[in-house]
Design an enzyme around this catalytic site. Structure first.
Site, PDB file in Angstrom:
ATOM      1  N   SER A 139     -22.883  -7.235 -56.148  1.00 34.44           N
ATOM      2  CA  SER A 139     -23.031  -6.431 -57.373  1.00 34.44           C
ATOM      3  C   SER A 139     -21.786  -6.501 -58.255  1.00 34.44           C
ATOM      4  CB  SER A 139     -23.298  -4.976 -56.991  1.00 34.44           C
ATOM      5  OG  SER A 139     -24.478  -4.897 -56.231  1.00 34.44           O
ATOM      6  N   THR A 166     -24.958  -7.525 -50.695  1.00 38.82           N
ATOM      7  CA  THR A 166     -25.579  -6.584 -49.767  1.00 38.82           C
ATOM      8  C   THR A 166     -26.726  -5.815 -50.409  1.00 38.82           C
ATOM      9  OG1 THR A 166     -23.547  -6.335 -48.507  1.00 38.82           O
ATOM     10  CG2 THR A 166     -25.154  -4.562 -48.318  1.00 38.82           C
ATOM     11  N   CYS A 167     -26.498  -5.277 -51.602  1.00 37.71           N
ATOM     12  CA  CYS A 167     -27.500  -4.404 -52.223  1.00 37.71           C
ATOM     13  C   CYS A 167     -28.847  -5.114 -52.373  1.00 37.71           C
ATOM     14  CB  CYS A 167     -26.993  -3.917 -53.577  1.00 37.71           C
ATOM     15  SG  CYS A 167     -28.221  -2.983 -54.469  1.00 37.71           S
ATOM     16  N   CYS A 179     -29.694  -1.815 -50.347  1.00 37.55           N
ATOM     17  CA  CYS A 179     -30.447  -0.837 -51.151  1.00 37.55           C
ATOM     18  C   CYS A 179     -31.856  -1.288 -51.526  1.00 37.55           C
ATOM     19  CB  CYS A 179     -29.727  -0.546 -52.468  1.00 37.55           C
ATOM     20  SG  CYS A 179     -27.963  -0.737 -52.463  1.00 37.55           S
ATOM     21  N   LYS A 232     -34.309  -2.014 -48.528  1.00 39.41           N
ATOM     22  CA  LYS A 232     -34.446  -0.698 -47.864  1.00 39.41           C
ATOM     23  C   LYS A 232     -35.392   0.200 -48.643  1.00 39.41           C
ATOM     24  CE  LYS A 232     -32.480   2.485 -49.317  1.00 39.41           C
ATOM     25  NZ  LYS A 232     -31.071   2.813 -49.251  1.00 39.41           N
ATOM     26  N   LYS A 233     -35.211   0.240 -49.977  1.00 38.05           N
ATOM     27  CA  LYS A 233     -36.068   1.109 -50.790  1.00 38.05           C
ATOM     28  C   LYS A 233     -37.528   0.653 -50.693  1.00 38.05           C
ATOM     29  CE  LYS A 233     -36.696   4.427 -53.902  1.00 38.05           C
ATOM     30  NZ  LYS A 233     -36.257   4.529 -55.279  1.00 38.05           N
ATOM     31  N   GLY A 243     -24.847   9.058 -37.954  1.00 39.14           N
ATOM     32  CA  GLY A 243     -25.654  10.117 -38.577  1.00 39.14           C
ATOM     33  C   GLY A 243     -25.509  10.124 -40.082  1.00 39.14           C
ATOM     34  N   TYR A 280     -25.891   7.712 -43.980  1.00 38.95           N
ATOM     35  CA  TYR A 280     -26.947   7.223 -44.883  1.00 38.95           C
ATOM     36  C   TYR A 280     -27.957   6.343 -44.148  1.00 38.95           C
ATOM     37  CZ  TYR A 280     -24.372   8.265 -49.257  1.00 38.95           C
ATOM     38  OH  TYR A 280     -23.742   8.855 -50.297  1.00 38.95           O
ATOM     39  N   GLU A 305     -31.873   7.126 -43.240  1.00 32.97           N
ATOM     40  CA  GLU A 305     -32.902   6.393 -43.982  1.00 32.97           C
ATOM     41  C   GLU A 305     -33.795   5.600 -43.020  1.00 32.97           C
ATOM     42  OE1 GLU A 305     -30.685   5.985 -48.283  1.00 32.97           O
ATOM     43  OE2 GLU A 305     -30.594   4.265 -46.964  1.00 32.97           O
ATOM     44  N   HIS A 322     -44.156  22.568 -66.945  1.00 35.01           N
ATOM     45  CA  HIS A 322     -45.009  23.112 -65.907  1.00 35.01           C
ATOM     46  C   HIS A 322     -46.334  22.355 -65.804  1.00 35.01           C
ATOM     47  CE1 HIS A 322     -46.488  26.239 -63.254  1.00 35.01           C
ATOM     48  NE2 HIS A 322     -47.605  26.278 -63.968  1.00 35.01           N
ATOM     49  N   GLU A 329     -39.119  21.651 -62.677  1.00 38.83           N
ATOM     50  CA  GLU A 329     -38.961  22.889 -63.443  1.00 38.83           C
ATOM     51  C   GLU A 329     -38.147  23.926 -62.670  1.00 38.83           C
ATOM     52  OE1 GLU A 329     -42.476  25.403 -64.143  1.00 38.83           O
ATOM     53  OE2 GLU A 329     -43.491  24.326 -62.552  1.00 38.83           O
TER      54      GLU A 329
HETATM   55  P1  NDP Z   1     -21.877   6.478 -43.157  1.00 38.60           P
HETATM   56  O1  NDP Z   1     -20.458   6.428 -43.528  1.00 38.60           O
HETATM   57  O2  NDP Z   1     -22.857   7.071 -44.097  1.00 38.60           O
HETATM   58  O3  NDP Z   1     -22.033   7.243 -41.776  1.00 38.60           O
HETATM   59  C1  NDP Z   1     -21.361   6.794 -40.636  1.00 38.60           C
HETATM   60  C2  NDP Z   1     -21.836   7.606 -39.454  1.00 38.60           C
HETATM   61  O4  NDP Z   1     -21.345   6.984 -38.266  1.00 38.60           O
HETATM   62  C3  NDP Z   1     -21.333   9.015 -39.461  1.00 38.60           C
HETATM   63  O5  NDP Z   1     -22.340   9.834 -38.949  1.00 38.60           O
HETATM   64  C4  NDP Z   1     -20.123   8.973 -38.512  1.00 38.60           C
HETATM   65  O6  NDP Z   1     -19.992  10.138 -37.753  1.00 38.60           O
HETATM   66  C5  NDP Z   1     -20.483   7.855 -37.560  1.00 38.60           C
HETATM   67  N1  NDP Z   1     -19.326   7.064 -37.158  1.00 38.60           N
HETATM   68  C6  NDP Z   1     -18.310   6.629 -37.924  1.00 38.60           C
HETATM   69  N2  NDP Z   1     -17.463   5.876 -37.220  1.00 38.60           N
HETATM   70  C7  NDP Z   1     -17.955   5.803 -35.973  1.00 38.60           C
HETATM   71  C8  NDP Z   1     -17.531   5.174 -34.777  1.00 38.60           C
HETATM   72  N3  NDP Z   1     -16.418   4.447 -34.746  1.00 38.60           N
HETATM   73  N4  NDP Z   1     -18.298   5.311 -33.670  1.00 38.60           N
HETATM   74  C9  NDP Z   1     -19.439   6.046 -33.711  1.00 38.60           C
HETATM   75  N5  NDP Z   1     -19.879   6.670 -34.803  1.00 38.60           N
HETATM   76  C10 NDP Z   1     -19.152   6.557 -35.929  1.00 38.60           C
HETATM   77  O7  NDP Z   1     -22.237   4.968 -42.770  1.00 38.60           O
HETATM   78  P2  NDP Z   1     -23.555   4.086 -42.880  1.00 38.60           P
HETATM   79  O8  NDP Z   1     -23.318   2.944 -41.977  1.00 38.60           O
HETATM   80  O9  NDP Z   1     -24.770   4.913 -42.723  1.00 38.60           O
HETATM   81  O10 NDP Z   1     -23.510   3.579 -44.389  1.00 38.60           O
HETATM   82  C11 NDP Z   1     -22.368   2.865 -44.857  1.00 38.60           C
HETATM   83  C12 NDP Z   1     -22.162   3.114 -46.333  1.00 38.60           C
HETATM   84  O11 NDP Z   1     -23.136   2.404 -47.070  1.00 38.60           O
HETATM   85  C13 NDP Z   1     -22.331   4.565 -46.749  1.00 38.60           C
HETATM   86  O12 NDP Z   1     -21.155   5.294 -46.608  1.00 38.60           O
HETATM   87  C14 NDP Z   1     -22.739   4.435 -48.188  1.00 38.60           C
HETATM   88  O13 NDP Z   1     -21.592   4.375 -48.997  1.00 38.60           O
HETATM   89  C15 NDP Z   1     -23.479   3.119 -48.235  1.00 38.60           C
HETATM   90  N6  NDP Z   1     -24.944   3.354 -48.254  1.00 38.60           N
HETATM   91  C16 NDP Z   1     -25.482   4.055 -49.302  1.00 38.60           C
HETATM   92  C17 NDP Z   1     -26.829   4.305 -49.348  1.00 38.60           C
HETATM   93  C18 NDP Z   1     -27.391   5.082 -50.497  1.00 38.60           C
HETATM   94  O14 NDP Z   1     -26.708   5.225 -51.508  1.00 38.60           O
HETATM   95  N7  NDP Z   1     -28.603   5.629 -50.389  1.00 38.60           N
HETATM   96  C19 NDP Z   1     -27.742   3.831 -48.303  1.00 38.60           C
HETATM   97  C20 NDP Z   1     -27.075   3.132 -47.232  1.00 38.60           C
HETATM   98  C21 NDP Z   1     -25.726   2.914 -47.225  1.00 38.60           C
HETATM   99  P3  NDP Z   1     -19.294  11.514 -38.222  1.00 38.60           P
HETATM  100  O15 NDP Z   1     -19.459  11.617 -39.707  1.00 38.60           O
HETATM  101  O16 NDP Z   1     -20.043  12.531 -37.476  1.00 38.60           O
HETATM  102  O17 NDP Z   1     -17.889  11.374 -37.818  1.00 38.60           O
END
Ligand code: NDP
Length: 448
Positions: free
Chosen positions: A15, A42-43, A48, A51-52, A176, A178, A182, A437, A442
């Site tokens: 992007s 990637t997107c 994105c 995925k969508k 846990g 994004y 998703e 409405h 709303e």
């Molecule tokens: P995220 O940063 O959203 O979440 C990472 C998760 O993994 C958190 O729950 C975190 O736990 C856990 N975690 C982090 N490090 C470790 C580790 N070393 N071992 C085990 N668990 C770990 O990452 P994603 O991979 O889901 O997405 C990456 C990025 O891509 C996002 O941050 C976002 O910017 C982008 N993205 C955006 C989307 C959108 O706009 N709809 C969709 C998909 C991706 P905890 O927080 O509990 O510490």
């Protein structure tokens, strides 16, 4: 005549890289871009966009079910995963072609191979060819993190998930954030048994607590299972191909697929940055100033590799600002305030501005308005799933400083409302707007 082969060499056609390339070329620069995989990044290729499409595909499970309540005679329907997968991948091919066309139309030279920085104004291609450029832009994005433990190689990441041969019956998702939420929604709608396993006791850190609690509650009602405070210890693969996931707490989980969604790290490694002394931070993000300049005068960086905000529209803005500033004689910086974002979970959630706790910390006195409602469509469908909208206001100025929502079409609604938040409008301005409405949106002008 320039002493360089190109005015700009961009590494990475995602992007940020594509936008910077085409805009710089439009300003008259001689531009080359190197992409080792597929143009679009990637997107478009493995993020994105596909995925969508899977989110849309998955939602038919609920729509077909609910349609019966609206009088439709819907026979038993089953998902043909291969058909959906191939439709999605064909659309990705089409978009990939369009991105390439954009580069070609703007006379950007594309090298379909890996490029490594070998000098402040030189890159070396995988073929061995050396190319000189007055400026180099690194736009290599980020890469899914893979944890390290015994048997970790049995899991996949979001890079591979779009290509599965068959739908897994049982899925364990690590993380846990994004991607975890998703894909939990997608696989759950497809009929797989899904367990989200996270190292902490919360999902979607950074989103408003009440909104993510609502997602957790709805996800559990839909059948998605959660294991919190559960670090991975080991994955065993049985002869049948099934996987056993051993966690730091609780019983092991049997499954057919493990998906890692534990964050993405900047892809600044193995591209030669150290040879010219480009500074990166502790997690590998390239350090840049607000003009996207690194500490090496001729080297710039935009997008996820700088880890400012890992979102496509942000990378695009950074690429545009870079090209306008350096080649268009129009200095621009990116405004990172009030960036709306969404999680395309089932149902989706979206937010802009401060969460309730962020606002309390930043402003002290705030007012919080909520609307907790059951969308009309859900009422008729007999679906006991409530939407929640939440508005955070500065108590002294009445200004809306945060807006957060979960419910059908929340991202579509929030994009429009984010304009009002960005413009600094007040709760009174929202209330002065007549409700449209009947709609879910709303609720935004009726909040108590
Ligand atoms: P995220 O940063 O959203 O979440 C990472 C998760 O993994 C958190 O729950 C975190 O736990 C856990 N975690 C982090 N490090 C470790 C580790 N070393 N071992 C085990 N668990 C770990 O990452 P994603 O991979 O889901 O997405 C990456 C990025 O891509 C996002 O941050 C976002 O910017 C982008 N993205 C955006 C989307 C959108 O706009 N709809 C969709 C998909 C991706 P905890 O927080 O509990 O510490």
């Amino acid at each position: 005549m320039s002493a360089f082969d190109f005015d700009l060499f961009v590494i990475g056609a995602g992007s940020g890289g594509v936008r910077a390339s085409r805009v710089a070329a439009g300003h008259g620069a001689r531009v080359a871009v190197a992409e080792e995989y597929r143009v679009g990044g990637t997107c478009v290729i493995r993020g994105c966009v596909p995925k969508k499409m899977l989110v849309y595909g998955a939602h038919f499970a609920e729509d077909l079910h609910d349609a019966r309540r609206f009088g439709w005679d819907v026979p038993h329907c089953a998902l043909d995963w291969a058909a959906l997968r191939d439709t999605v991948l064909a659309e990705v091919d089409r978009l990939n072609g369009l991105y390439q066309q954009t580069l070609d139309n703007n006379k950007v030279t594309t090298f379909h191979e890996r490029a490594t920085v070998t000098g402040p104004q030189e890159v070396t291609l995988a073929s061995g060819r050396k190319v000189s450029a007055e400026r180099i832009l690194v736009a290599t994005g980020a890469w899914p993190m893979v944890p390290e433990f015994e048997g970790a190689e049995h899991g996949i990441t979001s890079n591979e998930v779009f290509h599965l041969d068959a739908l897994p019956k049982r899925v364990v998702i690590a993380g846990g954030g994004y991607i975890a939420n998703e894909f939990a929604g997608i696989f759950n709608e497809f009929g797989s048994t899904v367990t989200i396993v996270n190292r902490s006791d919360q999902i979607l850190r950074g989103y408003d607590e009440q909104i993510r609690d609502r997602l957790l509650q709805i996800s559990m009602t839909k059948g998605i299972q959660f294991r919190f405070n559960a670090p991975f210890q080991r994955i065993d693969k049985t002869e049948s191909g099934a996987l056993t996931v051993h966690l730091g707490s609780g019983d092991p989980i049997e499954c057919d697929l493990v998906l890692y969604a534990i964050g993405r790290k900047p892809k600044s490694f193995d591209i030669g940055l150290e040879t010219v002394g480009v500074e990166v931070d502790a997690i590998g993000a390239i350090k840049v100033d607000e003009q996207n300049r690194t500490n090496v005068a001729s080297v710039y960086a935009v997008g996820d590799v700088t880890n400012r905000v890992q979102l496509t529209p942000v990378a695009i803005r950074e690429g545009q600002a870079f090209a306008d500033t350096v080649f268009g004689n129009t200095p621009r910086t990116v405004d990172y305030s009030c960036i709306p974002s969404a999680v395309f979970s089932h149902p989706p959630m979206a937010g802009v501005g401060l969460t309730e706790s962020q606002a309390r910390n930043a402003l002290g006195t705030i007012k919080v308005y909520t609307s907790d409602f059951r969308p009309m469509k859900n009422v008729l469908a007999g679906r006991n799933e409530r939407g929640l909208y939440k508005m955070i206001c500065d108590a002294t100025t009445d200004k809306v400083v945060g807006l957060h929502m979960i419910g059908p079409d929340a991202p579509e609604i929030l994009q429009a409302a984010a304009i009002a938040v960005k413009a600094g409008l007040t709760k009174q301005d929202f209330d002065d707007t007549v409700a449209l409405h009947p709609s879910m949106a709303e609720e935004l002008v009726l909040m108590k």
